[in-house]
Enzyme design. Structure first.
Site, PDB file in Angstrom:
ATOM      1  N   ASP A   1       1.007  -1.194   0.082  1.00 42.79           N
ATOM      2  CA  ASP A   1       0.132  -0.032   0.117  1.00 42.79           C
ATOM      3  C   ASP A   1       1.128   1.149  -0.310  1.00 42.79           C
ATOM      4  O   ASP A   1       2.096   1.171   0.687  1.00 42.79           O
ATOM      5  CB  ASP A   1      -0.919  -0.464   1.160  1.00 42.79           C
ATOM      6  CG  ASP A   1      -1.780   1.017   0.733  1.00 42.79           C
ATOM      7  OD1 ASP A   1      -2.412   1.513   0.363  1.00 42.79           O
ATOM      8  OD2 ASP A   1      -3.122   0.943   2.139  1.00 42.79           O
TER       9      ASP A   1
ATOM     10  N   ASP B   1      -1.862   7.115  -3.084  1.00 41.22           N
ATOM     11  CA  ASP B   1      -4.133   7.706  -3.052  1.00 41.22           C
ATOM     12  C   ASP B   1      -4.357   8.866  -2.004  1.00 41.22           C
ATOM     13  O   ASP B   1      -3.453   8.995  -1.297  1.00 41.22           O
ATOM     14  CB  ASP B   1      -5.281   6.483  -3.610  1.00 41.22           C
ATOM     15  CG  ASP B   1      -4.934   5.867  -2.399  1.00 41.22           C
ATOM     16  OD1 ASP B   1      -3.886   6.217  -1.186  1.00 41.22           O
ATOM     17  OD2 ASP B   1      -6.289   4.787  -1.640  1.00 41.22           O
TER      18      ASP B   1
ATOM     19  N   CYS C   1     -12.421 -23.212  19.876  1.00 38.33           N
ATOM     20  CA  CYS C   1     -12.288 -23.569  18.765  1.00 38.33           C
ATOM     21  C   CYS C   1     -10.638 -24.089  19.165  1.00 38.33           C
ATOM     22  O   CYS C   1     -10.964 -24.307  20.605  1.00 38.33           O
ATOM     23  CB  CYS C   1     -10.853 -21.745  18.295  1.00 38.33           C
ATOM     24  SG  CYS C   1      -9.646 -21.885  17.053  1.00 38.33           S
TER      25      CYS C   1
ATOM     26  N   CYS D   1      -7.598 -24.279  17.234  1.00 38.47           N
ATOM     27  CA  CYS D   1      -6.245 -24.125  16.486  1.00 38.47           C
ATOM     28  C   CYS D   1      -5.041 -24.651  17.900  1.00 38.47           C
ATOM     29  O   CYS D   1      -5.493 -24.392  19.124  1.00 38.47           O
ATOM     30  CB  CYS D   1      -5.906 -22.414  16.673  1.00 38.47           C
ATOM     31  SG  CYS D   1      -6.176 -21.435  17.932  1.00 38.47           S
TER      32      CYS D   1
ATOM     33  N   CYS E   1      -5.940 -22.067  21.209  1.00 36.02           N
ATOM     34  CA  CYS E   1      -6.890 -22.730  22.044  1.00 36.02           C
ATOM     35  C   CYS E   1      -6.479 -24.466  22.592  1.00 36.02           C
ATOM     36  O   CYS E   1      -7.229 -24.209  23.433  1.00 36.02           O
ATOM     37  CB  CYS E   1      -8.577 -22.238  20.929  1.00 36.02           C
ATOM     38  SG  CYS E   1      -8.400 -20.229  20.205  1.00 36.02           S
TER      39      CYS E   1
HETATM   40 ZN   LIG Z   1      -8.019 -20.620  18.505  1.00 35.28          ZN
END
Ligand SMILES: [Zn+2]
Length: 536
Positions: free
Chosen positions: A86, A121, A284, A286, A289
């Protein structure tokens, strides 16, 4: 630039975008990386499967200057896949001015060998009055024109040196926000200048206020004028924004939300965000977690907690993009989006606009392998149903045959059902139509056409406002009765049809006398003799 679309559903597409450092599979979420003080290890981002990151060229220019040109942006941020840059426009929004000219920025982005670049921009933000927004849009177009000249010069020089076909993908930064004619104006300008990717500036304020309806209108406006080229949406890092933006036709998104939310102790999950201190269990599995309980994560020192929470947030965003991709492949993006919409009124508000977006039919397959679901009245507006009803308006029943309208059975196509065989045997000189609240009237002869052949329909019979909820059915029926005034029509009316006829009689009193139909009551005691008596 090559952008190849493999699969579509609604406005959503699964595609491939070629860049200097490899192919980007879209839809893609592109995490924002800070070029100087990146807190989350970039190797982690790579390891969990993000093929592209976006970083700020303006900050890299200010901090590294010539070093960045020498080493290239990939070495600077230690990422060898796709890098998008960007330009610093966002800094304009945050801090006022930036001390760089569009020309310098363009040359810098070329020199650091970025893969996808955005010219400098001047974002409009949200809530800017029309004249000021117009000023910013005009300034952006001027900057981009300047950048475009640099790109053309550079690429002529480069093409003398190498025959490489792939070059930097430059994105036209579409500004204008809620001023839709300005969105159109900037997109058309960049299209004309030859930009092959559009990057839609979506104001942070809109996203933070969950103004998904306004966002939808902005995306729709852009897609109407740029239907095929890939679209990048700035700042979309929320599990509810992603499916909506994909369904409307965006192909790429970037955001720093994973880390910004983490700093604020906010935990992303598939339907939104929640505060870490309000969680008892992690919804979750993952690696983060699985390693901590909410309490344990809260007890970490601040930096470690932010890092671990940001990592989890990245997992959620990745899962969201994968779920959306699966939905496109299965042809169930509509169902997926509707299920998400039920999680947040603001998303539902946006989804309610879809019935007026006439460009979604184009991407929706004429045939799908899996049955589509009709769960609630709003599903009458999904493109497959819209298209089917439209087709039936052109269908001409056989002349001099009586017409029977019969409630749809659970067996699809209708002509393979027991009821159809019975009707056909008993009343050979009739033409039989089945009817479905979402699809309208279904001529038996074409009841094997998708989606009449493959759908699962939820019937509600007891609602008082049933007929009012299915205006498309009412219209289909009125159109049919109008078109076939000369024929004798017998409507075998179940409770749904009875309510529809009641509504038609009440609302269209003047038309009633010109219609030529008889009603045969259809209830649990229905026997064919009842129909026989009427047909005599
Ligand atoms: Zn997680």
């Amino acid at each position: 630039m090559t952008f190849e679309v493999r699969y579509n559903d609604l406005g959503g597409r699964i595609g491939k975008l070629e860049t200097l450092h490899g192919t980007l599979d879209t839809p893609a979420f592109i995490p924002v990386i800070h070029p100087v003080k990146q807190l989350i290890d970039i190797n982690f981002i790579k390891k969990i499967g993000f093929k592209a990151v976006i970083t700020n060229a303006y900050i890299a220019w200010k901090y590294y200057g010539d070093e960045a040109k020498k080493r290239g942006i990939h070495k600077i941020i230690n990422f060898d896949d796709i890098v998008m840059t960007d330009s610093g426009g966002y800094q304009v929004l945050e801090y006022g001015e930036v001390k760089v000219k569009p020309r310098e920025m363009a040359e810098f982005e070329i020199d650091i060998r970025t893969d996808i670049a955005v010219p400098l921009d001047k974002p409009t933000g949200y809530g800017l009055n029309y004249n000021n927004a117009l000023e910013n849009v005009e300034q952006t177009i001027k900057n981009v024109q300047e950048t475009s000249n640099i790109i053309k010069n550079k690429s002529t020089n480069q093409s003398n040196e190498s025959s490489k076909k792939i070059d930097i993908v430059w994105a036209g930064p579409v500004q204008g926000a809620e001023h839709l004619n300005l969105v159109k104006r900037s997109a058309l300008s960049f299209d004309e200048m030859g930009f092959n990717l559009m990057a839609l500036g979506s104001p942070v304020e809109l996203m933070e206020a969950y103004e998904f309806a306004t966002l939808s209108k902005i995306i729709y406006t852009l897609k109407k004028v740029i239907p095929s080229k890939p679209i990048h949406l700035f700042g979309a890092g929320h599990p509810l924004t992603i499916p909506l933006a994909v369904a409307l036709g965006c192909d790429m998104f970037d955001s720093a939300s994973y880390i910004l939310y983490a700093r604020d102790n906010r935990y992303l999950y598939s339907n939104g965000t929640t505060r870490l201190d309000g969680l008892t269990f992690f919804p979750c599995s993952c690696s983060i977690c699985n390693s901590f309980s909410p309490k344990e994560l809260l007890s970490l020192d601040e930096t470690s907690r932010i890092i671990e929470l940001a990592k989890h947030n990245l997992y959620v965003l990745k899962t969201e993009v994968n779920s959306v991709k699966n939905a496109i492949l299965e042809g169930r993006l509509w169902e997926y989006l509707m299920s998400k919409a039920h999680c947040h009124p603001k998303l539902m508000e946006a989804v309610r606009l879809l019935k007026d977006f006439d460009n979604l039919d184009h991407g929706t397959s004429l045939f799908k392998e899996k049955a589509i679901y009709f769960n609630e009245p709003y599903d009458q507006y999904r493109p497959e149903a819209r298209r089917f009803r439209e087709m039936v308006t052109k269908y001409k029943p056989k002349e001099k045959f009586k017409i029977i309208l019969y409630p749809e059975t659970k067996i699809h196509p209708f002509y393979t059902s027991k009821e159809y065989s019975k009707l056909k045997n008993k009343f050979p000189n009739t033409e039989i139509f089945s009817y479905n609240p979402y699809l309208g009237l279904i001529p038996s002869e074409i009841s094997d056409i998708f989606p009449a052949s493959q759908n699962l329909t939820c019937y509600e019979y007891d609602s008082n406002s049933l007929a009012e909820q299915y205006p498309t059915f009412v219209n289909s029926l009125i159109h049919f009765l109008d078109k076939n005034k000369k024929e004798e029509i017998i409507i075998v009316a179940n409770n749904f049809m009875k309510q529809i006829i009641y509504l038609i009689n009440r609302k269209f009193e003047s038309l009633k006398s010109s219609y030529n139909f008889k009603i045969c009551n259809y209830d649990e005691n229905f026997v064919f003799e009842r129909l026989e008596d009427i047909l005599k």
